[in-house]
Design a protein around this motif. Structure first.
Motif, PDB file in Angstrom:
ATOM      1  N   LEU A 134     -62.496  50.598  80.991  1.00  0.00           N
ATOM      2  CA  LEU A 134     -61.799  49.915  82.085  1.00  0.00           C
ATOM      3  C   LEU A 134     -60.767  48.950  81.522  1.00  0.00           C
ATOM      4  N   TRP A 135     -59.649  48.865  82.220  1.00  0.00           N
ATOM      5  CA  TRP A 135     -58.662  47.836  81.932  1.00  0.00           C
ATOM      6  C   TRP A 135     -57.687  47.795  83.087  1.00  0.00           C
ATOM      7  N   ASP A 136     -56.621  47.030  82.933  1.00  0.00           N
ATOM      8  CA  ASP A 136     -55.589  46.921  83.951  1.00  0.00           C
ATOM      9  C   ASP A 136     -54.219  47.055  83.321  1.00  0.00           C
ATOM     10  N   VAL A 137     -53.247  47.483  84.104  1.00  0.00           N
ATOM     11  CA  VAL A 137     -51.893  47.683  83.591  1.00  0.00           C
ATOM     12  C   VAL A 137     -51.128  46.371  83.466  1.00  0.00           C
ATOM     13  N   VAL A 138     -51.479  45.379  84.284  1.00  0.00           N
ATOM     14  CA  VAL A 138     -50.767  44.101  84.288  1.00  0.00           C
ATOM     15  C   VAL A 138     -51.541  43.079  83.458  1.00  0.00           C
ATOM     16  N   HIS A 139     -50.843  42.475  82.526  1.00  0.00           N
ATOM     17  CA  HIS A 139     -51.435  41.393  81.727  1.00  0.00           C
ATOM     18  C   HIS A 139     -51.454  40.100  82.539  1.00  0.00           C
ATOM     19  N   ALA A 140     -50.321  39.778  83.172  1.00  0.00           N
ATOM     20  CA  ALA A 140     -50.216  38.544  83.952  1.00  0.00           C
ATOM     21  C   ALA A 140     -49.140  38.707  85.009  1.00  0.00           C
ATOM     22  N   ASP A 155     -49.585  46.342  76.706  1.00  0.00           N
ATOM     23  CA  ASP A 155     -49.126  47.380  75.787  1.00  0.00           C
ATOM     24  C   ASP A 155     -50.130  48.531  75.872  1.00  0.00           C
ATOM     25  N   LEU A 156     -50.001  49.312  76.929  1.00  0.00           N
ATOM     26  CA  LEU A 156     -50.948  50.398  77.173  1.00  0.00           C
ATOM     27  C   LEU A 156     -50.864  51.494  76.124  1.00  0.00           C
ATOM     28  N   ALA A 157     -49.653  51.779  75.648  1.00  0.00           N
ATOM     29  CA  ALA A 157     -49.497  52.840  74.649  1.00  0.00           C
ATOM     30  C   ALA A 157     -50.289  52.513  73.386  1.00  0.00           C
ATOM     31  N   ALA A 158     -50.230  51.273  72.933  1.00  0.00           N
ATOM     32  CA  ALA A 158     -50.977  50.873  71.734  1.00  0.00           C
ATOM     33  C   ALA A 158     -52.476  50.942  71.996  1.00  0.00           C
ATOM     34  N   PHE A 159     -52.895  50.510  73.170  1.00  0.00           N
ATOM     35  CA  PHE A 159     -54.315  50.548  73.505  1.00  0.00           C
ATOM     36  C   PHE A 159     -54.828  51.984  73.522  1.00  0.00           C
ATOM     37  N   VAL A 160     -54.095  52.870  74.167  1.00  0.00           N
ATOM     38  CA  VAL A 160     -54.480  54.275  74.276  1.00  0.00           C
ATOM     39  C   VAL A 160     -54.511  54.930  72.890  1.00  0.00           C
ATOM     40  N   GLU A 213     -60.522  59.798  71.312  1.00  0.00           N
ATOM     41  CA  GLU A 213     -61.211  60.850  72.072  1.00  0.00           C
ATOM     42  C   GLU A 213     -60.838  60.841  73.554  1.00  0.00           C
ATOM     43  N   LEU A 214     -59.868  60.013  73.913  1.00  0.00           N
ATOM     44  CA  LEU A 214     -59.461  59.896  75.304  1.00  0.00           C
ATOM     45  C   LEU A 214     -58.886  61.213  75.813  1.00  0.00           C
ATOM     46  N   ARG A 215     -59.355  61.634  76.990  1.00  0.00           N
ATOM     47  CA  ARG A 215     -58.904  62.872  77.623  1.00  0.00           C
ATOM     48  C   ARG A 215     -58.025  62.628  78.826  1.00  0.00           C
ATOM     49  N   ALA A 216     -58.290  61.520  79.541  1.00  0.00           N
ATOM     50  CA  ALA A 216     -57.570  61.289  80.790  1.00  0.00           C
ATOM     51  C   ALA A 216     -57.527  59.805  81.118  1.00  0.00           C
ATOM     52  N   ILE A 217     -56.532  59.465  81.925  1.00  0.00           N
ATOM     53  CA  ILE A 217     -56.389  58.118  82.456  1.00  0.00           C
ATOM     54  C   ILE A 217     -56.328  58.232  83.971  1.00  0.00           C
ATOM     55  N   GLY A 218     -57.205  57.493  84.637  1.00  0.00           N
ATOM     56  CA  GLY A 218     -57.189  57.435  86.093  1.00  0.00           C
ATOM     57  C   GLY A 218     -56.605  56.116  86.535  1.00  0.00           C
ATOM     58  N   PHE A 219     -55.670  56.174  87.482  1.00  0.00           N
ATOM     59  CA  PHE A 219     -55.038  54.968  88.003  1.00  0.00           C
ATOM     60  C   PHE A 219     -55.667  54.623  89.343  1.00  0.00           C
ATOM     61  N   ASN A 220     -56.280  53.458  89.427  1.00  0.00           N
ATOM     62  CA  ASN A 220     -56.949  52.998  90.639  1.00  0.00           C
ATOM     63  C   ASN A 220     -55.914  52.358  91.563  1.00  0.00           C
ATOM     64  N   GLY A 221     -55.254  53.188  92.369  1.00  0.00           N
ATOM     65  CA  GLY A 221     -54.276  52.707  93.333  1.00  0.00           C
ATOM     66  C   GLY A 221     -52.843  52.984  92.938  1.00  0.00           C
ATOM     67  N   GLY A 222     -51.981  52.889  93.938  1.00  0.00           N
ATOM     68  CA  GLY A 222     -50.570  53.220  93.760  1.00  0.00           C
ATOM     69  C   GLY A 222     -49.817  52.318  92.811  1.00  0.00           C
ATOM     70  N   THR A 223     -50.074  51.017  92.848  1.00  0.00           N
ATOM     71  CA  THR A 223     -49.371  50.101  91.949  1.00  0.00           C
ATOM     72  C   THR A 223     -49.761  50.374  90.510  1.00  0.00           C
ATOM     73  N   ALA A 224     -51.038  50.578  90.257  1.00  0.00           N
ATOM     74  CA  ALA A 224     -51.488  50.901  88.892  1.00  0.00           C
ATOM     75  C   ALA A 224     -50.831  52.189  88.413  1.00  0.00           C
ATOM     76  N   ALA A 225     -50.739  53.186  89.286  1.00  0.00           N
ATOM     77  CA  ALA A 225     -50.128  54.463  88.905  1.00  0.00           C
ATOM     78  C   ALA A 225     -48.641  54.294  88.602  1.00  0.00           C
ATOM     79  N   ARG A 226     -47.931  53.614  89.476  1.00  0.00           N
ATOM     80  CA  ARG A 226     -46.478  53.444  89.295  1.00  0.00           C
ATOM     81  C   ARG A 226     -46.172  52.685  88.009  1.00  0.00           C
ATOM     82  N   LEU A 227     -46.815  51.549  87.820  1.00  0.00           N
ATOM     83  CA  LEU A 227     -46.563  50.746  86.626  1.00  0.00           C
ATOM     84  C   LEU A 227     -47.133  51.387  85.365  1.00  0.00           C
ATOM     85  N   GLY A 228     -48.329  51.960  85.478  1.00  0.00           N
ATOM     86  CA  GLY A 228     -48.981  52.556  84.322  1.00  0.00           C
ATOM     87  C   GLY A 228     -48.262  53.782  83.800  1.00  0.00           C
TER      88      GLY A 228
END
Length: 169
Positions: free
Chosen positions: A80-86, A104-109, A114-129
C-alpha cells in the motif's frame, strides 16, 4: 520517512506498507482526515477498502486489528502507498487538493522486483499515478474508489476489485 501532518492545511501522506516480494501495489491519492489522524491506511469506518480486500485476498481482514490487517496483506504480497506525498487540502476530498507534491513512484516500483500490477484506488490516484509512472511495464488497473464519498454500491465496487486476485496467485 514520511510523517503524517495536518499543519496549516498541508497534509503529508503515510509511509509505504510494502515487502520486497510484493506482487500487487495499491495506490490511493492522499489519506483522508481519519486516516491521517490515526496514522493508518483506510481508517474511516465507512471506507470499504478492508471489505473489498477481503474478497481480493480471501482473508477476513475487516474484523482484525490494524497491525494484523497489514501483516495479512503482506503475507498475500500486497503493498500500500499513495501517489501524493503532500498537498494543501481542507477536509478529505481529492478535489480539494492544491499544491500537490508527487511521490517518486517509479523509484519505489523499481525496488519491487516481483511486482505484477498496480491498482489505483479512485480516479485521482489513477490520473496522477499513471502520469507519474509513465510506461512502467506493469499492468495498471483503475478501480472505483473505496471511499464512502464515491457512492457506487460496495457490491459493484467489489466486482471491479475482484480482478486484482489474479495478480496474487
Amino acid at each position: 520517512m514520511d510523517v503524517p501532518s495536518m499543519n496549516g492545511g498541508v497534509k503529508h501522506g503515510l509511509p509505504p506498507v510494502a515487502r520486497a516480494d510484493a506482487r500487487l501495489l495499491l495506490l490511493g491519492s492522499l489519506p483522508g482526515e481519519a486516516s491521517l489522524a490515526a496514522a493508518r491506511y483506510y481508517a474511516h469506518p465507512r471506507n470499504g477498502f478492508w471489505r473489498l480486500m477481503e474478497q481480493v485476498t480471501g482473508v477476513a481482514l475487516d474484523a482484525l486489528p490494524y497491525d494484523e490487517r497489514i501483516e495479512r496483506l503482506g503475507e498475500r504480497r500486497v503493498a500500500l502507498w499513495d501517489v501524493v506525498h503532500a498537498a494543501r487540502r481542507e477536509g478529505s476530498l481529492d478535489g480539494q487538493m492544491r499544491a500537490i507534491e508527487m511521490r517518486d513512484l517509479a523509484a519505489f516500483v523499481a525496488g519491487l522486483p516481483e511486482l505484477r500490477a498496480i491498482g489505483f484506488n479512485g480516479g485521482t490516484a489513477a490520473r496522477l499515478g499513471r502520469r507519474a509512472l509513465g510506461g512502467a511495464g506493469l499492468r495498471l488497473v483503475d478501480l472505483p474508489s473505496s471511499s464512502p464519498a464515491y457512492t457506487l454500491p460496495l457490491a459493484d465496487k467489489a466486482a471491479r476489485w475482484a480482478s486484482l486476485a489474479a495478480f496474487l496467485d
